[in-house]
Structures are given as C-alpha cells and as structure tokens.
Design an enzyme around this catalytic site. Structure first.
Site, PDB file in Angstrom:
ATOM      1  N   LYS A   1      32.084  42.549  49.735  1.00 34.74           N
ATOM      2  CA  LYS A   1      32.513  43.770  49.340  1.00 34.74           C
ATOM      3  C   LYS A   1      32.696  43.920  47.675  1.00 34.74           C
ATOM      4  O   LYS A   1      32.221  44.653  46.932  1.00 34.74           O
ATOM      5  CB  LYS A   1      33.756  44.349  49.930  1.00 34.74           C
ATOM      6  CG  LYS A   1      34.561  45.404  48.995  1.00 34.74           C
ATOM      7  CD  LYS A   1      35.850  45.861  49.793  1.00 34.74           C
ATOM      8  CE  LYS A   1      36.788  45.217  49.497  1.00 34.74           C
ATOM      9  NZ  LYS A   1      37.746  45.216  47.895  1.00 34.74           N
ATOM     10  N   ASN A   2      33.360  42.841  47.278  1.00 26.22           N
ATOM     11  CA  ASN A   2      33.677  42.613  45.839  1.00 26.22           C
ATOM     12  C   ASN A   2      32.493  42.181  44.915  1.00 26.22           C
ATOM     13  O   ASN A   2      32.870  42.278  43.646  1.00 26.22           O
ATOM     14  CB  ASN A   2      35.039  41.730  45.675  1.00 26.22           C
ATOM     15  CG  ASN A   2      36.296  42.386  46.349  1.00 26.22           C
ATOM     16  OD1 ASN A   2      36.433  43.576  46.599  1.00 26.22           O
ATOM     17  ND2 ASN A   2      37.318  41.785  46.212  1.00 26.22           N
TER      18      ASN A   2
ATOM     19  N   CYS B   1      49.139  50.925  42.980  1.00 25.13           N
ATOM     20  CA  CYS B   1      48.454  50.065  44.430  1.00 25.13           C
ATOM     21  C   CYS B   1      49.689  49.549  44.904  1.00 25.13           C
ATOM     22  O   CYS B   1      50.504  48.944  44.256  1.00 25.13           O
ATOM     23  CB  CYS B   1      47.390  49.145  43.640  1.00 25.13           C
ATOM     24  SG  CYS B   1      46.673  47.878  44.795  1.00 25.13           S
TER      25      CYS B   1
ATOM     26  N   ARG C   1      48.611  47.082  38.503  1.00 26.02           N
ATOM     27  CA  ARG C   1      47.258  46.459  38.126  1.00 26.02           C
ATOM     28  C   ARG C   1      46.668  47.555  36.913  1.00 26.02           C
ATOM     29  O   ARG C   1      45.900  48.450  36.905  1.00 26.02           O
ATOM     30  CB  ARG C   1      46.313  46.794  39.320  1.00 26.02           C
ATOM     31  CG  ARG C   1      46.643  46.140  40.480  1.00 26.02           C
ATOM     32  CD  ARG C   1      45.996  46.183  41.598  1.00 26.02           C
ATOM     33  NE  ARG C   1      44.486  45.955  41.625  1.00 26.02           N
ATOM     34  CZ  ARG C   1      43.757  45.994  42.666  1.00 26.02           C
ATOM     35  NH1 ARG C   1      44.000  46.578  43.758  1.00 26.02           N
ATOM     36  NH2 ARG C   1      42.695  45.436  42.622  1.00 26.02           N
TER      37      ARG C   1
ATOM     38  N   ASP D   1      43.441  37.292  47.853  1.00 24.65           N
ATOM     39  CA  ASP D   1      42.818  38.243  48.846  1.00 24.65           C
ATOM     40  C   ASP D   1      43.046  37.287  50.197  1.00 24.65           C
ATOM     41  O   ASP D   1      42.764  37.996  51.364  1.00 24.65           O
ATOM     42  CB  ASP D   1      41.455  38.692  48.644  1.00 24.65           C
ATOM     43  CG  ASP D   1      41.459  39.419  47.572  1.00 24.65           C
ATOM     44  OD1 ASP D   1      40.162  39.882  47.014  1.00 24.65           O
ATOM     45  OD2 ASP D   1      42.433  39.969  47.026  1.00 24.65           O
TER      46      ASP D   1
ATOM     47  N   ARG E   1      38.364  49.850  55.012  1.00 23.36           N
ATOM     48  CA  ARG E   1      37.942  50.104  53.579  1.00 23.36           C
ATOM     49  C   ARG E   1      37.387  48.575  53.258  1.00 23.36           C
ATOM     50  O   ARG E   1      36.347  48.549  52.321  1.00 23.36           O
ATOM     51  CB  ARG E   1      39.005  49.803  52.757  1.00 23.36           C
ATOM     52  CG  ARG E   1      40.013  51.232  52.691  1.00 23.36           C
ATOM     53  CD  ARG E   1      40.820  51.256  51.747  1.00 23.36           C
ATOM     54  NE  ARG E   1      40.189  51.194  50.163  1.00 23.36           N
ATOM     55  CZ  ARG E   1      40.868  51.092  49.136  1.00 23.36           C
ATOM     56  NH1 ARG E   1      42.108  51.540  48.980  1.00 23.36           N
ATOM     57  NH2 ARG E   1      40.267  50.754  47.847  1.00 23.36           N
TER      58      ARG E   1
HETATM   59  C1  EPZ Z   1      39.836  42.341  41.946  1.00 21.28           C
HETATM   60  O1  EPZ Z   1      40.445  43.129  41.766  1.00 21.28           O
HETATM   61  C2  EPZ Z   1      39.417  42.392  43.535  1.00 21.28           C
HETATM   62  N1  EPZ Z   1      38.794  43.581  43.762  1.00 21.28           N
HETATM   63  C3  EPZ Z   1      40.704  42.314  44.276  1.00 21.28           C
HETATM   64  O2  EPZ Z   1      40.512  42.487  45.617  1.00 21.28           O
HETATM   65  C4  EPZ Z   1      41.092  40.856  43.985  1.00 21.28           C
HETATM   66  O3  EPZ Z   1      42.591  40.708  44.530  1.00 21.28           O
HETATM   67  C5  EPZ Z   1      41.201  40.673  42.301  1.00 21.28           C
HETATM   68  O4  EPZ Z   1      39.960  40.792  41.614  1.00 21.28           O
HETATM   69  C6  EPZ Z   1      42.080  39.358  41.991  1.00 21.28           C
HETATM   70  O5  EPZ Z   1      41.046  38.120  42.665  1.00 21.28           O
HETATM   71  C7  EPZ Z   1      37.486  44.004  43.548  1.00 21.28           C
HETATM   72  O6  EPZ Z   1      36.769  43.052  42.939  1.00 21.28           O
HETATM   73  C8  EPZ Z   1      36.775  45.274  43.682  1.00 21.28           C
HETATM   74  P1  EPZ Z   1      42.024  41.648  38.279  1.00 21.28           P
HETATM   75  P2  EPZ Z   1      40.734  43.317  40.074  1.00 21.28           P
HETATM   76  O7  EPZ Z   1      41.571  42.587  37.110  1.00 21.28           O
HETATM   77  O8  EPZ Z   1      39.534  43.097  39.039  1.00 21.28           O
HETATM   78  C9  EPZ Z   1      45.892  41.760  35.828  1.00 21.28           C
HETATM   79  C10 EPZ Z   1      40.650  43.147  47.890  1.00 21.28           C
HETATM   80  O9  EPZ Z   1      41.525  43.044  48.850  1.00 21.28           O
HETATM   81  N2  EPZ Z   1      45.304  42.474  35.033  1.00 21.28           N
HETATM   82  O10 EPZ Z   1      41.311  40.185  38.553  1.00 21.28           O
HETATM   83  O11 EPZ Z   1      41.408  44.662  39.834  1.00 21.28           O
HETATM   84  C11 EPZ Z   1      46.298  42.245  37.257  1.00 21.28           C
HETATM   85  O12 EPZ Z   1      47.441  42.925  37.139  1.00 21.28           O
HETATM   86  C12 EPZ Z   1      41.086  43.428  46.427  1.00 21.28           C
HETATM   87  O13 EPZ Z   1      39.506  43.106  48.128  1.00 21.28           O
HETATM   88  C13 EPZ Z   1      45.582  42.786  33.815  1.00 21.28           C
HETATM   89  O14 EPZ Z   1      46.865  42.539  33.514  1.00 21.28           O
HETATM   90  O15 EPZ Z   1      41.749  42.226  39.715  1.00 21.28           O
HETATM   91  C14 EPZ Z   1      46.332  41.022  38.162  1.00 21.28           C
HETATM   92  O16 EPZ Z   1      47.699  40.583  37.976  1.00 21.28           O
HETATM   93  C15 EPZ Z   1      42.416  43.537  46.103  1.00 21.28           C
HETATM   94  N3  EPZ Z   1      44.980  43.738  33.050  1.00 21.28           N
HETATM   95  C16 EPZ Z   1      45.544  39.898  37.441  1.00 21.28           C
HETATM   96  O17 EPZ Z   1      45.155  40.432  36.110  1.00 21.28           O
HETATM   97  C17 EPZ Z   1      43.728  43.951  33.088  1.00 21.28           C
HETATM   98  O18 EPZ Z   1      43.255  44.818  32.594  1.00 21.28           O
HETATM   99  C18 EPZ Z   1      44.261  39.581  38.275  1.00 21.28           C
HETATM  100  O19 EPZ Z   1      43.583  41.131  38.205  1.00 21.28           O
HETATM  101  C19 EPZ Z   1      43.052  43.525  34.456  1.00 21.28           C
HETATM  102  C20 EPZ Z   1      44.100  42.820  35.280  1.00 21.28           C
END
Ligand code: EPZ
Length: 463
Positions: free
Chosen positions: A20-21, A115, A120, A306, A398
């Site tokens: 998915k990701n 979320c 996030r 995840d 989802r």
């Molecule tokens: C991706 O989300 C995945 N989703 C998530 O999977 C996964 O949990 C996550 O990466 C971490 O591996 C998809 O790829 C569609 P991040 P993403 O930006 O990109 C902080 C699932 O269950 N952050 O890597 O949104 C954030 O708050 C989903 O399949 C900032 O602070 O996650 C988090 O603490 C859930 N500022 C950390 O970084 C930003 O601009 C990692 O978030 C962006 C992120």
C-alpha cells in the site's frame, strides 16, 4: 464487524499483496508522467480507491484492467485542487503535492487533518518544497503552492522524530524537475521510498543514493510514463508471520522480500519463533511459549511503527515483562485498552507500554481505532480462548487486501457480519443472572436480543 472463533492454529500457505505504502506515492507520481502509466501489483484497497478518486479529480483517468493492472493517464493538466472532502478520508493524498508542483507548477491541497495514531504535521514537506523555490501559503485549511520554476538546492529533511516517508516522496517528486542538482539529507530509507525512486528513474529521472539518507537528484525536463510493478507489502507480511506465531501452527508466506523484514524477523527469532527463509518465501513455526523482549519502533531499517501494535499483541502473551517503545509515533497505543479487554496486562509510560505477559487472552467485544490497531486486535482474537467481536473493521479494509479470506484459507474462523445486536455471539452475551443486579425493573429494561439460529446468522454474513 468480525466474529472470530479463536484458538485455531494456522497451517498452509498465503501470499502477500503489493505494498500500500509504495503504491500510493507511485500512483500520485503518475500525475507527473507524460503518457499512460501501467502499475502492476497495486492492491485492491479502500485507500487505493480513495487516491484514485483524488487523482480523477485532478484530471487523471484511472482504470483497473481485467488483469488487475492499474492504468493512469494525465488527461487534463489544468486541475490542481485536492479538496478537503477527499483528503480527510486519507492523509496520504498529500502525496500529490510534489508531483503537481513539479509537473504543473501549481497545487492546492487540503491539509490532512487529525489522525488516531498521533500528531502528523507536514512541516517538513513544505520546508523541502519551499527550499526548491515554491511559494507556499496556508489558508482556510489548504496548502496553496506555486512554482514557476524549481531550482535545485541542498535540503535537510530530518525532523524531531527522524526522517519523513511521504515528506521524502513529495520533495523527491518536485526535485526531479528542479533545475540543476538537489541533495536531500536525512531522506527516508524505507523500501517504499526506494520503490518510488526506482519508478521515477524508470521514467527518466536521475536519482542517486536510493536507500541511503543522502539522495542526489539531477533535474530533468520531463518524465515519460512506463509500466511498473510495486514491491510486496512488508507490513502485511509481518502481520501474517505474527498471526501464525500467536495462533500457533506453521505458515508459509510467499511473495516476501526478506531483507525488508530483517528487524521483524530478528524480533520473532528472539521470542523463540522458528523462521526459515527460502528465496521469497518465509516459513514461520510457532513456539510453545513466547519469550518476552524489549522493542523500539524506529525509521527503517528499524522495527516498523506499522508493526508495533501487532508486536504488542504478540508480547501480551509472552513469558515475563516486555517494554514496547514507539519513537516514530509516541502516542500510537490506541490498541492497548482494547487488548486489555481481552485480558492483556499493559501499562502506558509515555512513549512506551510495559507489558506483563499472560498465558492466554480471552475473547471479548473490541473496537478498532485505526488500520494497524485493527490488525493487532484480529491477531489477538485468533489467539484468544473463545469468540471475539471486532467492530469498525472498515479500518482494516483500508490497508489489507482480503486479510480475513487469506487467514480463513489457512485455518482461521473469521466471519464478517453486519454490526447488529442480534449478531453478537451468545458466548459474549451476559447471562440473565449476570444482568440481574442491573435490571431494576424488568418491565422497563429492554428485552435481551434473541439469539440467532445458524441459518439466521448466515443471512447476515457479508460476502
Ligand atoms: C508513512 O506515513 C506511512 N504512510 C505510515 O503508514 C507510517 O506509519 C509512517 O510513514 C512511518 O513509517 C504512508 O506511507 C502512506 P512520516 P507518513 O512522515 O509519511 C513526523 C500505515 O499504517 N513528521 O514518516 O505520514 C511525524 O509526525 C501508515 O500504513 C513531522 O514532524 O509518516 C512522525 O512522528 C500509518 N513533520 C514522523 O515524522 C513532517 O512534515 C514520521 O512520519 C512529517 C512527519
């Protein structure tokens, strides 16, 4: 909702679907391609359908072919609005920001909103795009972005929780069109980001360093659409391996990239699971008893956040005390209160949960809160004594393609039924005497639901 009869070991073979990701950012990147993109291995998920609708609202045609391939063509490149009603259904829609800016020079994308797994923000996404020369303002819940031309530069994309997966995807999709050279430091190294980068390079982009925290990109004028197959879903694979570990038995999981699962396989071996790797098949043999272990969810190649909920469910049945910490989403513990309804013994301490393993979990009625929490509850129900009901399984739909069908094929007993009082299993109802102290005057307390016969129950079954 699911009605699950626990205590049945899993035996046989299942195959993992596409990731998915990886599929979501790659579908979004197809916005930037000239011509028709053909994607193979894109799983049939609610999130894929939602993103397809977002892309169609952005002037793309998106069609699932008879052979399962997804065909995407940018027909009308004037449209640049991804509206709130769509983005709020799936925050990964924010992945259209980079491709729109890179290809069309304009984007108006709703901020994703809240979320259940924690705060996030997308500040790092916007920081990277601004560094490339985009003018970005936020107004009435939308990101307004413009870039007449993007210029390559050096970008540091690390945040206080490490790298950002979709943030790296967004900045990468814009940088491939930026004039000159762009470097992205503290880039995410997840396999899904590598897959996106390989897809972009197949279309003519010039990206080096994929899989390392330092990416170097030479800008190009345009990208030409290609056929591409997305990688298998390492999170689904991990979920299946943990399912067999908890339910007992021996399961062969096909279509796996073992290297993508190194951290999870290491944990499973530490808790006593027998793991054999044969090419792209991983065989798991459940241990008699599960050993306790301390784990921390980290950016790749660490234990994936995840999979944290699923591992928490596993460790709730371990011998001894385990500590589970999530450094990526420190609040990602909505599954804990529901696991405790099934007898788990867990205490929250900040970004950690302290788990006192119990010998067995007991079936109960529980509520899913997000995608991976619903997977954790399903795994716990498979292992629990007796029947469980899991409500709001739409969360599961989802991100997992026919998970209950795959598990039922190898011995599980999961039935998807309409969420009605009469479909609640008799074993989970309170008996008359248990209800007695509560029913002050039986005349005004509602009659207990009548139990369904097997044939009546089957009528509620959702195919
Ligand atoms: C991706 O989300 C995945 N989703 C998530 O999977 C996964 O949990 C996550 O990466 C971490 O591996 C998809 O790829 C569609 P991040 P993403 O930006 O990109 C902080 C699932 O269950 N952050 O890597 O949104 C954030 O708050 C989903 O399949 C900032 O602070 O996650 C988090 O603490 C859930 N500022 C950390 O970084 C930003 O601009 C990692 O978030 C962006 C992120």
């Amino acid at each position: 909702m699911f009605v699950v009869r626990g205590g049945r070991p899993l035996r046989g073979r299942v195959s993992v679907s596409g990731a998915k990701n990886a599929a979501l950012p790659i579908m979004a990147a197809a916005l930037a391609a000239r011509g028709t993109t053909v994607l193979r291995g894109v799983p049939d998920l609610v999130d894929v359908t939602t993103l397809s609708q977002v892309l169609q609202s952005l002037g793309m045609t998106v069609e699932r072919q008879a052979d399962g391939a997804l065909e995407l063509t940018a027909a009308d490149e004037q449209r640049c609005l991804a509206d709130y009603e769509m983005v709020r259904r799936m925050r990964a829609s924010v992945c259209v920001l980079g491709p729109l800016l890179g290809r069309r020079g304009r984007a108006c994308v709703s901020l994703p909103g809240g979320c259940n797994i924690g705060h996030r923000p997308i500040d790092l996404h916007l920081k990277g795009l601004r560094a490339l020369g985009a003018e970005i303002t936020i107004d009435r819940g939308y990101v307004f972005a413009r870039a007449d031309k993007l210029v390559g530069t050096d970008i540091y994309l690390g945040g206080s929780f490490g790298s950002t997966v979709t943030g790296t995807c967004n900045v990468l999709c814009a940088a491939v069109f930026a004039k000159g050279t762009t470097t992205i430091s503290a880039a995410a190294c997840e396999p899904e980001v590598i897959d996106l980068g390989r897809y972009l390079n197949a279309m003519g982009a010039k990206i080096e360093g994929l899989g390392t925290p330092l990416l170097r990109i030479q800008g190009v004028e345009e990208l030409n659409a290609v056929e591409y197959t997305v990688i298998p879903d390492r999170i689904e694979a991990a979920t299946l391996l943990i399912a067999a570990t908890m339910a007992g038995g021996r399961l062969q999981v096909d279509n796996v990239e073992p290297m993508h699962l190194a951290a999870v396989i290491d944990v499973l071996r530490m808790v006593g699971v027998g793991i054999e790797i044969q090419g792209r098949t991983v065989c798991v043999t459940a241990p008699e008893r599960i050993r306790s272990v301390d784990i921390t969810a980290l950016p790749y190649p660490g234990i994936p956040t995840d999979v944290q909920a699923q591992l928490t469910a596993l460790l709730s049945m371990a011998d001894g005390i385990s500590v589970v910490t999530d450094k990526v989403f420190p609040d990602r513990f909505m599954h804990i209160p529901e696991l405790m309804r099934m007898g788990a013994n867990v205490r929250r301490e900040g970004a950690s949960s302290i788990i006192g393993g119990v010998k067995t979990l007991t079936g109960a009625c529980v509520m899913a809160s997000d995608l991976r929490a619903s997977a954790a509850l399903l795994l716990a129900a498979l292992a629990a004594d007796g029947e469980s009901v899991i409500r709001r399984v739409y969360h599961l739909d989802r991100g997992y393609e026919s998970l209950e069908k795959k598990l039922n094929q190898v011995g599980a007993d999961i039935v998807r039924v309409a969420d009605l009082p009469e479909t609640m299993p008799a074993s989970l109802q309170l008996s008359d005497e248990e209800q007695q102290p509560l029913a002050v005057d039986s005349s005004d307390s509602p009659p207990p639901p009548k139990f369904l016969s097997k044939s009546e129950f089957a009528r509620h079954r959702i195919k």
